[in-house]
Every structure is written in structure tokens, then in C-alpha cells.
Design a protein around this motif. Sequence first.
Motif, PDB file in Angstrom:
ATOM      1  N   ARG A 132       0.826  -1.198   0.000  1.00 17.76           N
ATOM      2  CA  ARG A 132       0.000   0.000   0.000  1.00 17.76           C
ATOM      3  C   ARG A 132       0.868   1.260   0.000  1.00 17.76           C
ATOM      4  NH1 ARG A 132      -3.371  -2.811   3.698  1.00 17.76           N
ATOM      5  NH2 ARG A 132      -2.586  -1.577   5.445  1.00 17.76           N
ATOM      6  N   ILE A 133       1.941   1.194   0.776  1.00 14.82           N
ATOM      7  CA  ILE A 133       2.864   2.349   0.810  1.00 14.82           C
ATOM      8  C   ILE A 133       3.503   2.544  -0.563  1.00 14.82           C
ATOM      9  CG2 ILE A 133       5.044   3.185   1.765  1.00 14.82           C
ATOM     10  CD1 ILE A 133       4.245   1.824   4.404  1.00 14.82           C
ATOM     11  N   ARG A 136       0.985   3.992  -2.851  1.00 12.10           N
ATOM     12  CA  ARG A 136       0.728   5.386  -2.520  1.00 12.10           C
ATOM     13  C   ARG A 136       1.854   6.280  -3.057  1.00 12.10           C
ATOM     14  NH1 ARG A 136       0.132   4.803   2.449  1.00 12.10           N
ATOM     15  NH2 ARG A 136       2.121   5.601   3.255  1.00 12.10           N
ATOM     16  N   LYS A 137       3.093   5.808  -2.909  1.00 14.04           N
ATOM     17  CA  LYS A 137       4.224   6.583  -3.436  1.00 14.04           C
ATOM     18  C   LYS A 137       4.171   6.663  -4.964  1.00 14.04           C
ATOM     19  CE  LYS A 137       7.503   5.760   0.336  1.00 14.04           C
ATOM     20  NZ  LYS A 137       8.792   5.156   0.715  1.00 14.04           N
ATOM     21  N   ALA A 138       3.771   5.539  -5.572  1.00 11.24           N
ATOM     22  CA  ALA A 138       3.655   5.534  -7.039  1.00 11.24           C
ATOM     23  C   ALA A 138       2.574   6.508  -7.501  1.00 11.24           C
ATOM     24  CB  ALA A 138       3.350   4.126  -7.536  1.00 11.24           C
ATOM     25  N   GLU A 139       1.447   6.506  -6.753  1.00 14.00           N
ATOM     26  CA  GLU A 139       0.368   7.426  -7.091  1.00 14.00           C
ATOM     27  C   GLU A 139       0.814   8.882  -6.921  1.00 14.00           C
ATOM     28  OE1 GLU A 139      -2.778   6.219  -4.578  1.00 14.00           O
ATOM     29  OE2 GLU A 139      -3.339   4.471  -5.790  1.00 14.00           O
ATOM     30  N   GLU A 140       1.571   9.151  -5.852  1.00 12.33           N
ATOM     31  CA  GLU A 140       2.078  10.506  -5.634  1.00 12.33           C
ATOM     32  C   GLU A 140       3.033  10.917  -6.755  1.00 12.33           C
ATOM     33  OE1 GLU A 140       3.838  10.399  -1.791  1.00 12.33           O
ATOM     34  OE2 GLU A 140       1.929  10.435  -0.705  1.00 12.33           O
ATOM     35  N   LYS A 141       3.864   9.946  -7.159  1.00 14.04           N
ATOM     36  CA  LYS A 141       4.797  10.243  -8.249  1.00 14.04           C
ATOM     37  C   LYS A 141       4.041  10.526  -9.556  1.00 14.04           C
ATOM     38  CE  LYS A 141       8.957   8.489 -10.508  1.00 14.04           C
ATOM     39  NZ  LYS A 141       9.937   7.368 -10.583  1.00 14.04           N
ATOM     40  N   ILE A 142       2.992   9.723  -9.795  1.00 13.65           N
ATOM     41  CA  ILE A 142       2.184   9.945 -10.999  1.00 13.65           C
ATOM     42  C   ILE A 142       1.517  11.310 -10.948  1.00 13.65           C
ATOM     43  CG2 ILE A 142       0.107   9.179 -12.223  1.00 13.65           C
ATOM     44  CD1 ILE A 142       0.912   6.300 -11.480  1.00 13.65           C
TER      45      ILE A 142
END
Length: 640
Positions: A132-133, A136-142
Motif C-alpha cells: 500500500r505504501i 501510494r508513493k507511485a500514485e504521488e509520483k504519478i
Amino acid sequence: MATQFFKRHLHLLHLEDNKNDQVLVSEMLRADGLLFEVVAVTTRGDFEGALRQKKYDLIISDFSIPSYDGSSALAVARQVSPQTPFIFFSGTIGEEVAVDSLKHGAVDYILKQRPHRLIPAIRSALQNIEERIRLRKAEEKIREQIEFLDKAQDAILVMDLEGSIIYWNKGAERIYGWSAEDAIGKPLADLIFRGISEPQLDEVLKDVNERGEWVGELREMTKADKVIVVQGRCNLIRDGQNRPKSYLLINTDITERKHLEEQILRGQRLQSLGALVSGIAHDLNNMLVPIIVGVDILRAEKISEDAEFMLQTMEGSARRSADMVRQMLAFARGDASKAIINPGQLVKEMSKFISETFPKSIHCLARVEKSSWSISGLPTQMHQVLLNLCVNARDAMPNGGTLTLATENVKISLEEAALRKDIKPGNYLCLSVSDTGHGISAEQIEKIFQPFFTTKAPGKGTGLGLSTCQSIAKSHNGFITVQSKINSGTEFKVYFPASNVESLEEAVLHKTPLPAGKGECILVVDDEEGLLAITRAALENYGYNVLTATSGFEAVVQFTKNPDAVNLVITDLAMPFMDGFETIAALRKIRPEIKIIIASGSEKEVEEAKDRIVINSFVAKPFTNDELIETVHEVLSRKK
């Protein structure tokens, strides 16, 4: 599988009132190689205090504790630390209660009767939280990448293999006017090509499919139906199996840059044209001088009415030809030499041009005020203003109509000037162009003078005509007004400051007789024998003695024989072997104070000559008899 969680010390909060079970859990973790720092609590107060004091990677809880229960502990944990995985490890939990706890946020429940399931459950919970972390980091990067792409000035869009848009950034919204909500899911060809240039897209995709990339320029459409030019790049995107997946397009709006490039190229062409025109103009001017001056000489003879009519026709044709040569030369060279312009003549010439070139369904009327005031300006720019307005009037009457050209003397008072910005009171000559066409709406009238704004179909206009007219009017301290009504026509009025309230017709009536010479000797130098002959005749008719030379070398020879006898030299600048500069330099070596008049077809050429040599005056070819005699008299009358 080792994860980042399992490579560091983890923090475990264990709610358990049984010391043996606390030790059991710690030993099981240690035996499995999990590095946990365990905080064991036995009461509600200790649990809630520890939970609020620091962040934990995992919570394990018994379900039944004196004066506290697992459901309450789970509720507090979800509130204080909702991301921390919560596992029940209990011997008293029932199946229904266990299922209900999962619904409320527990990740698992393990019966103490089956302790071997605890470690796999812990590992699974930690892996899930780690995933999940990572997500979440991937989503933030996107999101950061999307924000970065949206800040780009370029249009960045992605199209699937069927041609539909699947990504549309803020840059694309700014350039094309379509929002992402409008664009996504729509065919690209329908959105920005709209049928006008679909073959372009077909060619692009063909190249991309063959080579993987395409770079070039495209003509596209905005939401407002404005044609723009973009510098485009298209790449083929492939998936993990190297199969074509989509197309990435990055487009830069270069419309304004293309307009500037066109202007620069036009300027370069005009520079090249200037060199060619200079030579042609020189020869044409030399050929026109004998005609123009000859007409004045013949008028002094007794001739019939028919002969006088023929002379008028000859003079009119020659003068129009001279004006055309002068305007062509000024336009090609960018000369900024203003001249006194007869607005009536300007309107009559434009009316004749319209009658000969516009569709026969358009009837042209010319209404020239008899005593029209003259104006001072660049002849080519005056023609450009009138021509631009006439072309617009023609386009407004596709089925024919009436185009009216008119001049009017207008006096603007202080009160009238105060009503309009940047207008000075005084006398103005108004040039008007009116049509009976489809008219202009009130919304469009507010924009028509903006550069690149056009109501014409794509490819039919640049949107620069009216903005150019306004710029020319302002550069001459004038202004433009427009009145229009839908389906009832349009009238443009261009106001130029009058150069002299006395009309050109009145100026002719007040003309004084030309001064005669007193036998002064004038040396005329030109490589055109016809021009020499007519110039000699004109000067001799007014009492001057004339010597002629067909080259600079011959002029120097003539002058050397008796330099003190020559009062004035009239010379051309462009001559073979020994040009005007070299001729003047040689003559001044013999007699430094000799008076010199240059006869040339370009005032700009003369201005440049003044930096190299000293001259006394200039007469522009093709000159008239009056201009020649007046210039000669004025120079000879000077003491120095």
C-alpha cells in the motif's frame, strides 16, 4: 520473500494481560527472524497511551481483557492510527465476532490454539502495508508527473491505436481550447483536424508505425475554428511485450513564429528585389524623362486641339508610369520618403484597378470632392490601405454589389477631438470605402483590428489586413472608423492630416511663371542620349547655355577645357565605367566650388551619397520641366 519491512527493526504494540502469551509472541517473532521491538500493555489506559505516544508497524491484541475488549481496542486503533495493521490473537473469539472484526478493520484473527498461523499472518499483513505504501508513493509520483506535464506550455496528448484520445494535458487545453473532459474519448481527427487535413494525420501515423517516430509541422484547428501551425512530435508507445500500445504526441504552437518568419522572408525577398528594381527603375526613369519634359516643350508650340489632347494623354500615361516606378522602388527598398499625394488621383486609380480586376458583378463608384486637400505620406502605404479595404469589401459581396470610394475634407474641432482618444483637432482628408455586403456583427467589430483576427474561412485570409491599415493610419497621425450593419453593408473611413488646406487644383491656379536663365553655362552628364537631348532643349528654352557629356570621362574632358565657364553640373549617379561619385570627385579636384545637382531615381540613394560627396541639390527622375527649371534656378541663385 524479504521486504523493506523485514530488513529493519519493527515496532509492535501487544495488548495482552497474560504474561505467558506475551512471552510466546516475542519468542515466536525472534525464532522466525523478525526484528521487533515489542511494547506489551495490559490495560485500556496503557494501550491508548502507547498508541498515541508513537507510531507502530503492527498491533496484536487479545479479544477478552478484564474491563476492556478487543472491539473497543480496534475502534481506538482505527481512529488513532488507521494505517497500522491490527491482528487479533485470542482464544475466546467466536467466528461471528471474528468476521465482524474483519469488517471493522482487523486484517486477521488467529486462535491461540493454532499459534503456528500467527507468523504467516504477520508477514502477510506487513507485506500488504508495504504494498500500500509503494502504491501510494507511485500514485504521488504519478500525480507529480501529471502536474509537471500540466505546467508544460506544449500540448501533450496520448492517443490509442484506434485514434481516440486517452490523455490531454493543460497545455493542450490552452492551445486548442478543449478541456480534458471534452477531449478524452474523442477521435483526435475530429477534434483538432476536423476534416480539413486528415491526410496529414494518416501520413504521420504511417511514418510512426514504420519508424517509431515522426517530427514535423502540422496545420490544426482550435475549438474556436482558428487555424494554427504546430511543431509536432509523435512516438509509438509499446507495452512490456513490445506490442504497439498507443501514440504519444507533443505539439508546440508556432503560429506566431511562422508569421514572423514569413515577414522576415518577405523582407529578404524585398531586399533582393530592391537590387533588381533599382536597375530597372533607373532605365525606366531615363526613358520617361524625354516624354514628360518633351510634353512641356511641345506645349510651347502652337498645336491643334487634337494634338493637345494627345499631349495630355501622353503626359498622364508617363506620369502614372513614373509614379508606379517610384512606388515600386520605394516599396522594394523600404524608403521612408513621404510625398504630397493627390487623394483624388489615388481614388481614381484604385477605381480603375477595381473595374479591371474585380468581378463584373461588383459596380465601383468614385466620388471625389472637387477641392480635396492634399495629404503627405508614403504613396505605397496609401495604396496599401485603400487596396486592403477594397479587397475586404469585395469579399463581403460574394454575389455582387456596389463598392464606393470617396474623398471628403473634414475639420475636427477641439470638442470633437476630445470625444476620441489620441485624436488631434485640425484639418483631415477622409478616404472612405463602403460596400453593400453582408456586414460585420457588433462582437466582431471590437476585434477586427486585432492582428491575426479574421472572419474569413481558413486559408482565405491572414487577419493582418485591417491591423496593417490601422498601423499605417497611426504612423501618419491619422485614424480609422468603421460603421456596419448586418446585411446592410460596411463603411470604413480613414482620416489623414491635410498637408495643406489649399487644394491641388487651387495650387495650380496660383502657380507663378518659371524663372528664365541669363545665359549661364550648364554641363549635363548622363549615359542616356535621349535624356540628354530633351534636358538640353528644356534648359535652352529658358535661356541657359548647355554642354552635354555621355560619360563621366567625357564630362571631365569637357570641364577641363574651360572650368571657369561652367556655372553648374547636372549629373546622373549610375553610369558605366566612371559613375557619378567618381565624376564629381574629379570635377571638384579641378574646381572645388563648382555647383552640383544630382539627377537620380531614388532620394534614398541621394541621402546615402551625401555622406560621401558634397552636392548642392537633387532632382528626382523622371523630373518634369518645371522641377528641372526651378531646381536649376534655385541652385544658381545661391551665393555659395
